[in-house]
Design an enzyme around this catalytic site. Sequence first.
Site, PDB file in Angstrom:
ATOM      1  N   HIS A 205       0.815  -1.218   0.000  1.00  0.00           N
ATOM      2  CA  HIS A 205       0.000   0.000   0.000  1.00  0.00           C
ATOM      3  C   HIS A 205       0.848   1.267   0.000  1.00  0.00           C
ATOM      4  O   HIS A 205       0.331   2.364  -0.090  1.00  0.00           O
ATOM      5  CB  HIS A 205      -0.885   0.052   1.256  1.00  0.00           C
ATOM      6  CG  HIS A 205      -0.120   0.390   2.505  1.00  0.00           C
ATOM      7  ND1 HIS A 205       0.668  -0.515   3.161  1.00  0.00           N
ATOM      8  CD2 HIS A 205       0.004   1.549   3.200  1.00  0.00           C
ATOM      9  CE1 HIS A 205       1.238   0.051   4.211  1.00  0.00           C
ATOM     10  NE2 HIS A 205       0.865   1.306   4.255  1.00  0.00           N
TER      11      HIS A 205
HETATM   12  C1  UD1 Z   1      -1.088   6.310   5.656  1.00  0.00           C
HETATM   13  C2  UD1 Z   1       0.327   6.658   6.116  1.00  0.00           C
HETATM   14  C3  UD1 Z   1       1.228   5.457   5.938  1.00  0.00           C
HETATM   15  C4  UD1 Z   1       0.653   4.254   6.644  1.00  0.00           C
HETATM   16  C5  UD1 Z   1      -0.775   3.996   6.215  1.00  0.00           C
HETATM   17  C6  UD1 Z   1      -1.367   2.923   7.066  1.00  0.00           C
HETATM   18  C7  UD1 Z   1       1.039   8.990   5.808  1.00  0.00           C
HETATM   19  C8  UD1 Z   1       1.865   9.910   4.992  1.00  0.00           C
HETATM   20  N1  UD1 Z   1       0.882   7.746   5.322  1.00  0.00           N
HETATM   21  O1  UD1 Z   1      -1.022   5.995   4.268  1.00  0.00           O
HETATM   22  O2  UD1 Z   1       2.497   5.745   6.510  1.00  0.00           O
HETATM   23  O3  UD1 Z   1       1.443   3.139   6.334  1.00  0.00           O
HETATM   24  O4  UD1 Z   1      -1.557   5.190   6.402  1.00  0.00           O
HETATM   25  O5  UD1 Z   1      -2.380   2.233   6.407  1.00  0.00           O
HETATM   26  O6  UD1 Z   1       0.550   9.373   6.840  1.00  0.00           O
HETATM   27  N2  UD1 Z   1      -8.412   6.136   1.856  1.00  0.00           N
HETATM   28  C9  UD1 Z   1      -9.648   5.552   1.955  1.00  0.00           C
HETATM   29  N3  UD1 Z   1     -10.177   5.392   3.190  1.00  0.00           N
HETATM   30  C10 UD1 Z   1      -9.554   5.795   4.301  1.00  0.00           C
HETATM   31  C11 UD1 Z   1      -8.301   6.403   4.198  1.00  0.00           C
HETATM   32  C12 UD1 Z   1      -7.733   6.568   2.955  1.00  0.00           C
HETATM   33  O7  UD1 Z   1     -10.263   5.173   0.978  1.00  0.00           O
HETATM   34  O8  UD1 Z   1     -10.088   5.614   5.394  1.00  0.00           O
HETATM   35  C13 UD1 Z   1      -7.814   6.302   0.514  1.00  0.00           C
HETATM   36  C14 UD1 Z   1      -8.040   7.687  -0.055  1.00  0.00           C
HETATM   37  O9  UD1 Z   1      -8.174   7.584  -1.431  1.00  0.00           O
HETATM   38  C15 UD1 Z   1      -6.737   8.387   0.262  1.00  0.00           C
HETATM   39  C16 UD1 Z   1      -5.727   7.269   0.160  1.00  0.00           C
HETATM   40  O10 UD1 Z   1      -6.397   6.116   0.622  1.00  0.00           O
HETATM   41  O11 UD1 Z   1      -6.447   9.433  -0.613  1.00  0.00           O
HETATM   42  C17 UD1 Z   1      -4.484   7.508   0.983  1.00  0.00           C
HETATM   43  O12 UD1 Z   1      -4.791   7.794   2.339  1.00  0.00           O
HETATM   44  P1  UD1 Z   1      -3.733   8.526   3.303  1.00  0.00           P
HETATM   45  O13 UD1 Z   1      -4.233   8.565   4.677  1.00  0.00           O
HETATM   46  O14 UD1 Z   1      -3.297   9.803   2.680  1.00  0.00           O
HETATM   47  O15 UD1 Z   1      -2.468   7.603   3.233  1.00  0.00           O
HETATM   48  P2  UD1 Z   1      -2.307   6.036   3.360  1.00  0.00           P
HETATM   49  O16 UD1 Z   1      -1.862   5.523   2.047  1.00  0.00           O
HETATM   50  O17 UD1 Z   1      -3.479   5.432   4.019  1.00  0.00           O
HETATM   51  N1  UDP Z   2      -3.744  -4.968   9.182  1.00  0.00           N
HETATM   52  C1  UDP Z   2      -5.035  -5.438   9.352  1.00  0.00           C
HETATM   53  N2  UDP Z   2      -5.745  -5.816   8.246  1.00  0.00           N
HETATM   54  C2  UDP Z   2      -5.223  -5.781   6.997  1.00  0.00           C
HETATM   55  C3  UDP Z   2      -3.895  -5.319   6.827  1.00  0.00           C
HETATM   56  C4  UDP Z   2      -3.188  -4.899   7.940  1.00  0.00           C
HETATM   57  O1  UDP Z   2      -5.538  -5.507  10.475  1.00  0.00           O
HETATM   58  O2  UDP Z   2      -5.920  -6.157   6.044  1.00  0.00           O
HETATM   59  C5  UDP Z   2      -2.989  -4.513  10.359  1.00  0.00           C
HETATM   60  C6  UDP Z   2      -1.733  -5.302  10.629  1.00  0.00           C
HETATM   61  O3  UDP Z   2      -2.000  -6.377  11.509  1.00  0.00           O
HETATM   62  C7  UDP Z   2      -0.801  -4.265  11.253  1.00  0.00           C
HETATM   63  C8  UDP Z   2      -1.283  -2.962  10.681  1.00  0.00           C
HETATM   64  O4  UDP Z   2      -2.561  -3.199  10.114  1.00  0.00           O
HETATM   65  O5  UDP Z   2      -0.969  -4.219  12.669  1.00  0.00           O
HETATM   66  C9  UDP Z   2      -0.334  -2.463   9.637  1.00  0.00           C
HETATM   67  O6  UDP Z   2      -0.886  -1.348   9.022  1.00  0.00           O
HETATM   68  P1  UDP Z   2      -0.459  -0.831   7.610  1.00  0.00           P
HETATM   69  O7  UDP Z   2       0.209  -1.888   6.843  1.00  0.00           O
HETATM   70  O8  UDP Z   2      -1.651  -0.186   7.021  1.00  0.00           O
HETATM   71  O9  UDP Z   2       0.542   0.361   7.965  1.00  0.00           O
HETATM   72  P2  UDP Z   2       2.103   0.468   8.315  1.00  0.00           P
HETATM   73  O10 UDP Z   2       2.406  -0.455   9.428  1.00  0.00           O
HETATM   74  O11 UDP Z   2       2.842   0.167   7.060  1.00  0.00           O
HETATM   75  O12 UDP Z   2       2.256   1.902   8.668  1.00  0.00           O
END
Ligand code: UD1
Ligand code: UDP
Length: 368
Positions: A205
């Site tokens: 992701h």
């Molecule tokens: C964010 C964090 C990343 C983390 C991840 C965990 C930053 C810069 N990035 O990335 O470090 O690993 O969360 O999962 O803070 N979206 C949805 N639903 C939601 C949230 C987001 O559909 O509830 C979609 C939207 O299109 C949005 C995109 O995901 O634009 C990205 O969301 P964003 O919170 O900006 O970053 P993540 O990729 O989730």
């Molecule tokens: N996770 C979850 N369901 C999923 C994928 C991830 O519950 O389908 C949990 C996973 O167990 C871990 C956390 O989400 O605790 C990791 O989050 P993510 O990969 O979104 O973010 P990152 O750790 O890279 O910031």
Amino acid sequence: TAVTIVLGTRPEIIKLAPVIDACEERGVGYSVVHTGQHYSEELDAVFFDQLELPTPDHNLAVGSGSHSAQTGAMIREIESVFLDEEPEVVLVQGDTNTVLAGSIAASKLDCVLGHVEAGLRSFDRGMPEEVNRVLADHAADYLFCPTDQAARYLREEGVPVDRIEVTGNTIVDSVIGYRDLAAEKSRVLAENDLTADEFCLLTAHRAENVDDRARFSSLLDGVAGFASESGLDVVYPIHPRARERLDEFEIDLPSAITTVEPQDFLDFLRLESTARLVFTDSGGVQEEACILGTPCVTLRDNTERPETVDVGANRVVGVGPDAIAAGARDALDAGTDWENPFGDGRAADRILDLVGVGPATSVGGVSG
Ligand code: UD1
Ligand code: UDP
């Protein structure tokens, strides 16, 4: 309030749940500020329900946006909560934009700030997470490091040593708390027609992978190539960001890979525990695979979790198909009897002891 906890994304909810539980157990006055960075049911509410967390006291509903728009909106809203609540200590966790916003708001108001999971470094300033974690570390008064390595990085950057504490990572608290329940309750294998040890789990992701068509295609091809060669299925719980890019780039998903919705924590833990191999670009998933004894192949050019590589649990291979297949073969051949480097599962108590809220426990220090 004694402690104000700022969170906003899936990993922060999971990794701060043990801290919230510890506040409850100690009868500490605390509040939870949810920035709303994550808002979709499957990235947010599902974890509050399953981990039995109280509804946040404040939901700032900031939602998605450009980095500055999102972070700026959070800072403004968080500041007004802090002015109202006058927290003794603010806690943030990890490296997201929510963490950056919470750290800046706390530091501008001269609140005492604790950074949970401090000192991680990928040394790749191209990643927004790296900039966020460096800035949070340098704003914080308490730096709660998961490992000795993280503490060393901070000392090398000149962070005063009296701010640095090694507590272990709260993810160990969460995994220990839910692993057995997952084995007992989760039906995820049967529901997806999977057999333990006969499938691989994939998560991807991260912006630098999925927002780049060539990198995203390449990593999917690499994982699919290994799946064909090994005869293992691949299940991919797909983050909404990755789902959007897959559609936008019109990438044909290789048939060896099956996407499913993002999983709840119990189902995801079950998938991680029973997979033969995990492919990921997630930070938390690298840690969990290591804790659960499942070999991991990391689809990135670097990692801020070098401990997982050092103990033999993880290989960092990038996104080239040949390197992915080679890393996966190597992972299958290697043993799985490494030591978990992330602590003993009592990080949350240590953190509250160190900030001095509620009755101290006897958990003592940790040498990471
Ligand atoms: C964010 C964090 C990343 C983390 C991840 C965990 C930053 C810069 N990035 O990335 O470090 O690993 O969360 O999962 O803070 N979206 C949805 N639903 C939601 C949230 C987001 O559909 O509830 C979609 C939207 O299109 C949005 C995109 O995901 O634009 C990205 O969301 P964003 O919170 O900006 O970053 P993540 O990729 O989730
Ligand atoms: N996770 C979850 N369901 C999923 C994928 C991830 O519950 O389908 C949990 C996973 O167990 C871990 C956390 O989400 O605790 C990791 O989050 P993510 O990969 O979104 O973010 P990152 O750790 O890279 O910031």
